[in-house]
Write a protein that holds these residues in place. Structure first.
Motif, PDB file in Angstrom:
ATOM      1  N   SER A 179      15.419   2.579  55.106  1.00 36.86           N
ATOM      2  CA  SER A 179      15.118   2.896  53.704  1.00 36.86           C
ATOM      3  C   SER A 179      16.390   3.002  52.871  1.00 36.86           C
ATOM      4  O   SER A 179      16.357   2.743  51.661  1.00 36.86           O
ATOM      5  CB  SER A 179      14.346   4.215  53.621  1.00 36.86           C
ATOM      6  N   LEU A 180      17.501   3.380  53.494  1.00 40.51           N
ATOM      7  CA  LEU A 180      18.761   3.527  52.768  1.00 40.51           C
ATOM      8  C   LEU A 180      19.267   2.181  52.236  1.00 40.51           C
ATOM      9  O   LEU A 180      19.527   2.066  51.034  1.00 40.51           O
ATOM     10  CB  LEU A 180      19.801   4.206  53.651  1.00 40.51           C
ATOM     11  N   PRO A 181      19.406   1.135  53.077  1.00 37.22           N
ATOM     12  CA  PRO A 181      19.832  -0.151  52.516  1.00 37.22           C
ATOM     13  C   PRO A 181      18.819  -0.741  51.536  1.00 37.22           C
ATOM     14  O   PRO A 181      19.196  -1.478  50.630  1.00 37.22           O
ATOM     15  CB  PRO A 181      20.000  -1.047  53.756  1.00 37.22           C
ATOM     16  N   ALA A 182      17.539  -0.420  51.717  1.00 36.88           N
ATOM     17  CA  ALA A 182      16.551  -0.885  50.736  1.00 36.88           C
ATOM     18  C   ALA A 182      16.867  -0.327  49.360  1.00 36.88           C
ATOM     19  O   ALA A 182      16.764  -1.025  48.344  1.00 36.88           O
ATOM     20  CB  ALA A 182      15.147  -0.473  51.173  1.00 36.88           C
ATOM     21  N   GLY A 183      17.257   0.945  49.312  1.00 36.41           N
ATOM     22  CA  GLY A 183      17.643   1.541  48.041  1.00 36.41           C
ATOM     23  C   GLY A 183      18.992   1.048  47.555  1.00 36.41           C
ATOM     24  O   GLY A 183      19.175   0.774  46.368  1.00 36.41           O
ATOM     25  N   LEU A 204      10.812  -0.855  43.725  1.00 37.82           N
ATOM     26  CA  LEU A 204      10.107   0.298  44.266  1.00 37.82           C
ATOM     27  C   LEU A 204       8.712  -0.065  44.756  1.00 37.82           C
ATOM     28  O   LEU A 204       8.300   0.361  45.847  1.00 37.82           O
ATOM     29  CB  LEU A 204      10.014   1.403  43.202  1.00 37.82           C
ATOM     30  N   ARG A 205       7.966  -0.836  43.974  1.00 38.44           N
ATOM     31  CA  ARG A 205       6.602  -1.182  44.371  1.00 38.44           C
ATOM     32  C   ARG A 205       6.585  -1.953  45.686  1.00 38.44           C
ATOM     33  O   ARG A 205       5.740  -1.718  46.542  1.00 38.44           O
ATOM     34  CB  ARG A 205       5.922  -2.010  43.279  1.00 38.44           C
ATOM     35  N   ARG A 206       7.539  -2.880  45.824  1.00 39.15           N
ATOM     36  CA  ARG A 206       7.607  -3.673  47.057  1.00 39.15           C
ATOM     37  C   ARG A 206       7.962  -2.777  48.238  1.00 39.15           C
ATOM     38  O   ARG A 206       7.388  -2.892  49.323  1.00 39.15           O
ATOM     39  CB  ARG A 206       8.638  -4.783  46.913  1.00 39.15           C
ATOM     40  N   PHE A 207       8.903  -1.867  48.038  1.00 36.19           N
ATOM     41  CA  PHE A 207       9.296  -0.958  49.113  1.00 36.19           C
ATOM     42  C   PHE A 207       8.127  -0.083  49.547  1.00 36.19           C
ATOM     43  O   PHE A 207       7.861   0.066  50.740  1.00 36.19           O
ATOM     44  CB  PHE A 207      10.463  -0.082  48.659  1.00 36.19           C
ATOM     45  N   VAL A 208       7.441   0.500  48.586  1.00 39.36           N
ATOM     46  CA  VAL A 208       6.311   1.376  48.905  1.00 39.36           C
ATOM     47  C   VAL A 208       5.211   0.597  49.615  1.00 39.36           C
ATOM     48  O   VAL A 208       4.627   1.065  50.601  1.00 39.36           O
ATOM     49  CB  VAL A 208       5.767   2.052  47.629  1.00 39.36           C
ATOM     50  N   LEU A 209       4.903  -0.606  49.121  1.00 37.97           N
ATOM     51  CA  LEU A 209       3.834  -1.409  49.721  1.00 37.97           C
ATOM     52  C   LEU A 209       4.119  -1.709  51.184  1.00 37.97           C
ATOM     53  O   LEU A 209       3.273  -1.459  52.058  1.00 37.97           O
ATOM     54  CB  LEU A 209       3.665  -2.715  48.947  1.00 37.97           C
ATOM     55  N   TRP A 210       5.315  -2.227  51.488  1.00 36.34           N
ATOM     56  CA  TRP A 210       5.612  -2.640  52.855  1.00 36.34           C
ATOM     57  C   TRP A 210       5.866  -1.449  53.772  1.00 36.34           C
ATOM     58  O   TRP A 210       5.586  -1.511  54.971  1.00 36.34           O
ATOM     59  CB  TRP A 210       6.782  -3.616  52.859  1.00 36.34           C
ATOM     60  N   THR A 211       6.375  -0.364  53.209  1.00 35.13           N
ATOM     61  CA  THR A 211       6.505   0.868  53.990  1.00 35.13           C
ATOM     62  C   THR A 211       5.123   1.397  54.353  1.00 35.13           C
ATOM     63  O   THR A 211       4.871   1.791  55.500  1.00 35.13           O
ATOM     64  CB  THR A 211       7.276   1.936  53.192  1.00 35.13           C
ATOM     65  N   TYR A 236      15.365   6.167  50.298  1.00 39.45           N
ATOM     66  CA  TYR A 236      15.382   5.047  49.351  1.00 39.45           C
ATOM     67  C   TYR A 236      16.038   5.478  48.035  1.00 39.45           C
ATOM     68  O   TYR A 236      16.895   4.768  47.497  1.00 39.45           O
ATOM     69  CB  TYR A 236      13.946   4.563  49.112  1.00 39.45           C
ATOM     70  N   TRP A 237      15.660   6.651  47.514  1.00 38.38           N
ATOM     71  CA  TRP A 237      16.205   7.096  46.239  1.00 38.38           C
ATOM     72  C   TRP A 237      17.679   7.456  46.360  1.00 38.38           C
ATOM     73  O   TRP A 237      18.454   7.257  45.404  1.00 38.38           O
ATOM     74  CB  TRP A 237      15.404   8.279  45.693  1.00 38.38           C
ATOM     75  N   ILE A 238      18.091   7.987  47.511  1.00 36.62           N
ATOM     76  CA  ILE A 238      19.523   8.253  47.709  1.00 36.62           C
ATOM     77  C   ILE A 238      20.308   6.940  47.638  1.00 36.62           C
ATOM     78  O   ILE A 238      21.335   6.846  46.961  1.00 36.62           O
ATOM     79  CB  ILE A 238      19.757   8.963  49.055  1.00 36.62           C
ATOM     80  N   GLY A 239      19.817   5.926  48.352  1.00 38.57           N
ATOM     81  CA  GLY A 239      20.484   4.630  48.317  1.00 38.57           C
ATOM     82  C   GLY A 239      20.499   4.030  46.922  1.00 38.57           C
ATOM     83  O   GLY A 239      21.513   3.459  46.484  1.00 38.57           O
ATOM     84  N   ARG A 240      19.411   4.151  46.212  1.00 37.87           N
ATOM     85  CA  ARG A 240      19.311   3.575  44.868  1.00 37.87           C
ATOM     86  C   ARG A 240      20.259   4.284  43.901  1.00 37.87           C
ATOM     87  O   ARG A 240      20.830   3.650  43.007  1.00 37.87           O
ATOM     88  CB  ARG A 240      17.870   3.655  44.375  1.00 37.87           C
ATOM     89  N   ARG A 241      20.413   5.588  44.056  1.00 34.80           N
ATOM     90  CA  ARG A 241      21.327   6.335  43.195  1.00 34.80           C
ATOM     91  C   ARG A 241      22.789   5.930  43.439  1.00 34.80           C
ATOM     92  O   ARG A 241      23.598   5.918  42.520  1.00 34.80           O
ATOM     93  CB  ARG A 241      21.169   7.839  43.459  1.00 34.80           C
ATOM     94  N   ILE A 242      23.107   5.615  44.700  1.00 33.24           N
ATOM     95  CA  ILE A 242      24.484   5.252  45.041  1.00 33.24           C
ATOM     96  C   ILE A 242      24.778   3.811  44.646  1.00 33.24           C
ATOM     97  O   ILE A 242      25.735   3.528  43.939  1.00 33.24           O
ATOM     98  CB  ILE A 242      24.740   5.468  46.547  1.00 33.24           C
ATOM     99  N   GLY A 243      23.935   2.875  45.124  1.00 35.53           N
ATOM    100  CA  GLY A 243      24.178   1.462  44.868  1.00 35.53           C
ATOM    101  C   GLY A 243      25.223   0.903  45.817  1.00 35.53           C
ATOM    102  O   GLY A 243      26.211   1.574  46.134  1.00 35.53           O
ATOM    103  N   TYR A 244      25.016  -0.305  46.278  1.00 38.19           N
ATOM    104  CA  TYR A 244      25.910  -0.846  47.308  1.00 38.19           C
ATOM    105  C   TYR A 244      27.306  -1.114  46.773  1.00 38.19           C
ATOM    106  O   TYR A 244      28.286  -1.135  47.534  1.00 38.19           O
ATOM    107  CB  TYR A 244      25.296  -2.115  47.918  1.00 38.19           C
TER     108      TYR A 244
END
Length: 199
Positions: free
Chosen positions: A127-131, A137-144, A69-77
């Motif tokens: 997790s990659l496209p989520a990031g 983050l809270r939504r990702f953690v909750l549903w994960t 998730y953090w790798i994806g978030r650092r890159i950005g689509y």
């Protein structure tokens, strides 16, 4: 491999389960089906508590998924636009479609993340496209966490049920995972052959 996991579980206990689940989600050399199945066997033998097994395993799953998730978030689509425009044929996506997928993930990403936690394939990669799409983050953690709790519980109960005859569980899980993987691969190949960029 089975002996290695059993030895790690015996030596590390719940921390061993936690570490294996983190590793499985960062770089999946050992499927969670095996880890949790053997954990369930440890419960059947009286070596572990089922609630604690599930809790530690789910914590490991959640932490491992945060890595991608953090790798994806650092890159950005947005940074993928040149890559998509050059290799859209093999991705079967053009940039307008990528933007639509991004908007879809922003609206419904929590359900995608939740459902993919039950998939033998893609459980970690989602997790990659989520990031990439900046899912909160809270939504990702909750549903994960929720999806991983259910998945790990099912696997642990299966290991507990089958007890020492864990091979019977693998007899069903293995072919199911192969069938799903083959279906996804054939679907991808069909899309590559039939895909045409818009415009």
């Amino acid at each position: 491999m089975t002996d290695f996991i059993l030895n790690l579980i015996a030596a590390g206990g719940y921390l061993g389960i936690f570490a294996l689940m983190v590793i499985e989600n960062v770089f999946p050399p050992i499927p969670s089906e095996v880890i949790m199945g053997l954990g369930g066997i440890a419960v059947a033998r009286g070596d572990m508590s089922l609630p604690l097994l599930i809790a530690w395993a789910t914590a490991g799953s959640t932490l491992g998924n945060l890595f991608w998730y953090w790798i994806g978030r650092r890159i950005g689509y947005e940074r993928f636009r040149p890559f998509i425009e050059r290799h859209g044929r093999w991705l079967t996506v053009d940039w307008p479609e990528a933007e639509r997928l991004q908007r879809f993930f922003v609206r419904h990403g929590q359900w995608v993340v939740f459902v993919f936690r039950f998939m033998p394939t893609g459980r970690t990669l989602i997790s990659l496209p989520a990031g990439l799409t900046y899912m909160p983050l809270r939504r990702f953690v909750l549903w994960t966490f929720l999806g991983s709790t259910i998945w790990n519980s099912v696997l642990a109960w299966a290991g507990l049920y089958f007890g020492s005859n864990f091979e019977r569980l693998q007899h069903y899980v293995g072919p199911a995972a192969i069938a799903i993987t083959a279906t996804l691969l054939l679907s991808y190949l069909w899309r590559v052959v039939t895909w045409r960029p818009r415009g």
